[in-house]
Scaffold this motif. Sequence first.
Motif, PDB file in Angstrom:
ATOM      1  N   TYR A   8      10.625  -6.453 -13.769  1.00 30.63           N
ATOM      2  CA  TYR A   8       9.907  -5.554 -14.667  1.00 30.63           C
ATOM      3  C   TYR A   8       9.238  -6.299 -15.819  1.00 30.63           C
ATOM      4  CZ  TYR A   8      12.323  -1.804 -12.216  1.00 30.63           C
ATOM      5  OH  TYR A   8      12.780  -0.953 -11.244  1.00 30.63           O
ATOM      6  N   ASP A   9       9.387  -7.616 -15.867  1.00 32.06           N
ATOM      7  CA  ASP A   9       8.810  -8.385 -16.961  1.00 32.06           C
ATOM      8  C   ASP A   9       7.579  -9.176 -16.525  1.00 32.06           C
ATOM      9  OD1 ASP A   9      10.033 -10.214 -15.348  1.00 32.06           O
ATOM     10  OD2 ASP A   9      11.083 -11.281 -16.958  1.00 32.06           O
ATOM     11  N   LEU A  10       7.025  -8.865 -15.378  1.00 29.91           N
ATOM     12  CA  LEU A  10       5.889  -9.613 -14.860  1.00 29.91           C
ATOM     13  C   LEU A  10       4.559  -9.131 -15.420  1.00 29.91           C
ATOM     14  CD1 LEU A  10       6.983  -9.903 -11.114  1.00 29.91           C
ATOM     15  CD2 LEU A  10       7.366 -11.520 -12.987  1.00 29.91           C
ATOM     16  N   SER A  11       4.550  -7.977 -16.071  1.00 27.08           N
ATOM     17  CA  SER A  11       3.316  -7.430 -16.625  1.00 27.08           C
ATOM     18  C   SER A  11       3.630  -6.587 -17.850  1.00 27.08           C
ATOM     19  CB  SER A  11       2.592  -6.573 -15.585  1.00 27.08           C
ATOM     20  OG  SER A  11       1.516  -5.864 -16.167  1.00 27.08           O
ATOM     21  N   ALA A  12       2.709  -6.613 -18.809  1.00 29.21           N
ATOM     22  CA  ALA A  12       2.879  -5.786 -20.013  1.00 29.21           C
ATOM     23  C   ALA A  12       2.665  -4.314 -19.726  1.00 29.21           C
ATOM     24  CB  ALA A  12       1.909  -6.241 -21.103  1.00 29.21           C
ATOM     25  N   THR A  13       2.167  -3.982 -18.522  1.00 28.46           N
ATOM     26  CA  THR A  13       1.895  -2.582 -18.183  1.00 28.46           C
ATOM     27  C   THR A  13       3.070  -1.920 -17.464  1.00 28.46           C
ATOM     28  OG1 THR A  13       0.919  -3.180 -16.039  1.00 28.46           O
ATOM     29  CG2 THR A  13      -0.550  -3.102 -17.938  1.00 28.46           C
ATOM     30  N   THR A  14       4.152  -2.680 -17.254  1.00 27.79           N
ATOM     31  CA  THR A  14       5.275  -2.162 -16.471  1.00 27.79           C
ATOM     32  C   THR A  14       6.464  -1.827 -17.363  1.00 27.79           C
ATOM     33  OG1 THR A  14       4.607  -3.541 -14.598  1.00 27.79           O
ATOM     34  CG2 THR A  14       6.834  -2.622 -14.541  1.00 27.79           C
ATOM     35  N   PHE A  15       6.944  -0.589 -17.257  1.00 30.67           N
ATOM     36  CA  PHE A  15       8.155  -0.182 -17.960  1.00 30.67           C
ATOM     37  C   PHE A  15       9.366  -0.430 -17.071  1.00 30.67           C
ATOM     38  CE2 PHE A  15       5.084   2.239 -20.381  1.00 30.67           C
ATOM     39  CZ  PHE A  15       5.620   2.263 -21.670  1.00 30.67           C
ATOM     40  N   SER A  16      10.460  -0.852 -17.675  1.00 28.55           N
ATOM     41  CA  SER A  16      11.718  -0.941 -16.942  1.00 28.55           C
ATOM     42  C   SER A  16      12.311   0.456 -16.841  1.00 28.55           C
ATOM     43  CB  SER A  16      12.691  -1.875 -17.675  1.00 28.55           C
ATOM     44  OG  SER A  16      13.146  -1.270 -18.868  1.00 28.55           O
ATOM     45  N   PRO A  17      13.313   0.676 -15.979  1.00 28.95           N
ATOM     46  CA  PRO A  17      13.895   2.011 -15.841  1.00 28.95           C
ATOM     47  C   PRO A  17      14.459   2.585 -17.145  1.00 28.95           C
ATOM     48  CG  PRO A  17      14.531   0.638 -13.998  1.00 28.95           C
ATOM     49  CD  PRO A  17      13.830  -0.259 -14.965  1.00 28.95           C
ATOM     50  N   ASP A  18      14.865   1.696 -18.068  1.00 27.44           N
ATOM     51  CA  ASP A  18      15.394   2.199 -19.335  1.00 27.44           C
ATOM     52  C   ASP A  18      14.334   2.232 -20.444  1.00 27.44           C
ATOM     53  OD1 ASP A  18      15.225  -0.515 -19.479  1.00 27.44           O
ATOM     54  OD2 ASP A  18      17.177  -0.843 -20.418  1.00 27.44           O
ATOM     55  N   PHE A 119      -5.331  -3.080 -32.715  1.00 31.20           N
ATOM     56  CA  PHE A 119      -5.763  -4.255 -31.944  1.00 31.20           C
ATOM     57  C   PHE A 119      -4.578  -4.879 -31.215  1.00 31.20           C
ATOM     58  CE2 PHE A 119      -6.996  -8.897 -32.037  1.00 31.20           C
ATOM     59  CZ  PHE A 119      -7.960  -8.805 -31.035  1.00 31.20           C
ATOM     60  N   PHE A 120      -3.444  -5.011 -31.895  1.00 28.43           N
ATOM     61  CA  PHE A 120      -2.224  -5.516 -31.264  1.00 28.43           C
ATOM     62  C   PHE A 120      -1.823  -4.634 -30.081  1.00 28.43           C
ATOM     63  CE2 PHE A 120       0.358  -8.719 -33.721  1.00 28.43           C
ATOM     64  CZ  PHE A 120      -0.677  -9.148 -34.550  1.00 28.43           C
ATOM     65  N   GLN A 121      -1.823  -3.323 -30.325  1.00 26.33           N
ATOM     66  CA  GLN A 121      -1.338  -2.394 -29.303  1.00 26.33           C
ATOM     67  C   GLN A 121      -2.229  -2.384 -28.075  1.00 26.33           C
ATOM     68  OE1 GLN A 121      -2.394   0.976 -28.304  1.00 26.33           O
ATOM     69  NE2 GLN A 121      -0.511   1.408 -27.152  1.00 26.33           N
ATOM     70  N   SER A 122      -3.523  -2.623 -28.258  1.00 27.87           N
ATOM     71  CA  SER A 122      -4.441  -2.634 -27.113  1.00 27.87           C
ATOM     72  C   SER A 122      -4.127  -3.775 -26.153  1.00 27.87           C
ATOM     73  CB  SER A 122      -5.895  -2.742 -27.605  1.00 27.87           C
ATOM     74  OG  SER A 122      -6.150  -4.016 -28.192  1.00 27.87           O
ATOM     75  N   TYR A 123      -3.485  -4.825 -26.651  1.00 25.36           N
ATOM     76  CA  TYR A 123      -3.124  -5.959 -25.804  1.00 25.36           C
ATOM     77  C   TYR A 123      -1.786  -5.760 -25.098  1.00 25.36           C
ATOM     78  CZ  TYR A 123      -6.989  -9.084 -26.861  1.00 25.36           C
ATOM     79  OH  TYR A 123      -8.235  -9.664 -26.923  1.00 25.36           O
ATOM     80  N   THR A 124      -1.239  -4.567 -25.172  1.00 25.13           N
ATOM     81  CA  THR A 124      -0.017  -4.241 -24.417  1.00 25.13           C
ATOM     82  C   THR A 124      -0.303  -3.254 -23.293  1.00 25.13           C
ATOM     83  OG1 THR A 124       0.631  -2.326 -25.790  1.00 25.13           O
ATOM     84  CG2 THR A 124       1.297  -4.505 -26.559  1.00 25.13           C
ATOM     85  N   ILE A 129      -4.070  -9.187 -19.541  1.00 30.43           N
ATOM     86  CA  ILE A 129      -3.891  -9.821 -20.849  1.00 30.43           C
ATOM     87  C   ILE A 129      -2.429  -9.734 -21.244  1.00 30.43           C
ATOM     88  CG2 ILE A 129      -6.240  -9.461 -21.709  1.00 30.43           C
ATOM     89  CD1 ILE A 129      -5.334  -6.920 -23.001  1.00 30.43           C
ATOM     90  N   ARG A 130      -2.050 -10.465 -22.269  1.00 31.75           N
ATOM     91  CA  ARG A 130      -0.663 -10.447 -22.709  1.00 31.75           C
ATOM     92  C   ARG A 130      -0.574 -10.047 -24.180  1.00 31.75           C
ATOM     93  NH1 ARG A 130       0.160 -14.413 -26.192  1.00 31.75           N
ATOM     94  NH2 ARG A 130      -0.895 -16.444 -26.025  1.00 31.75           N
ATOM     95  N   PRO A 131       0.586  -9.582 -24.647  1.00 32.00           N
ATOM     96  CA  PRO A 131       0.750  -9.243 -26.071  1.00 32.00           C
ATOM     97  C   PRO A 131       0.615 -10.486 -26.951  1.00 32.00           C
ATOM     98  CG  PRO A 131       2.507  -8.266 -24.734  1.00 32.00           C
ATOM     99  CD  PRO A 131       1.781  -9.231 -23.856  1.00 32.00           C
ATOM    100  N   PHE A 132       0.261 -10.279 -28.187  1.00 32.21           N
ATOM    101  CA  PHE A 132       0.166 -11.375 -29.137  1.00 32.21           C
ATOM    102  C   PHE A 132       1.563 -11.838 -29.540  1.00 32.21           C
ATOM    103  CE2 PHE A 132      -3.999  -9.343 -29.949  1.00 32.21           C
ATOM    104  CZ  PHE A 132      -4.810 -10.444 -29.757  1.00 32.21           C
TER     105      PHE A 132
END
Length: 250
Positions: A8-18, A119-124, A129-132
């Motif tokens: 679940y940590d391979l992309s900033a667009t993916t939520f883990s089950p929790d 701007f920060f939040q758009s990169y999540t 792209i990845r978070p700052f």
Amino acid sequence: MAGIGSGYDLSATTFSPDGRVFQVEYAGKAVENSSTAVAIRCKDGVVFGVEKLIVSKMLVEGSNKRIHTIAPHIGYAAAGLLSDSRKVVNKARDEAKYYKDYYADPISVKVLSERVANFFQSYTLYGHIRPFGTSVLVGGVDRKGPQLYMVEPSGVYYGYHAVAVGKGKQAAKTELEKLKISQLTCREAVNEVARIVYLVHDDVKDKDFELELSWVCSESNNQHQFVPADLKAEAERLAQQAVESKMSDD
């Protein structure tokens, strides 16, 4: 790191089950492992202090700054990845300029902080792209008086009376909580910020560091400037005495 999030940590667009976004949390770790930045909102302005580690003895003094001027009345200090911070600095300066050009009025500290947070939040939100990997402290003096905010990698921002980020965050927070912040002037806060940065610096694990100090206050005509050399030298002298006194007491 990939095993911690079980895929679940391979992309900033993916939520883990929790409900966790691991890429954002990892960006926060980059901030936690960086040098410490401290800021205090005083009764007459805002003071910034940064512990800038010296990565090489050949480094020119004053290069790779972690404190920047965004607008004449607003300063900015960063912890985390320096290259990410530069990207954010440029964006913040653009926002301040666009606001001034459109409204013919200087941008407020809160509005600038909100736009930087967006701007920060758009990169999540996107997989390519990845978070700052940086947290920033934004402070200045506007029509509402002294203002101080911190923006996190997730895009969340908070207003503070005093705040610290980076490796020495917890120890710095403990020292900040001991201060009567509402009664401090910026001149007094310069000494306190220097003392805190010196106290949280780990001489055993960390390299030597250069202290950066800046302020926005009546003494600087409400303009963001680096603290004058004589005041900085005196603050560092007092800070070193405080560290020596603490070590002798221990």
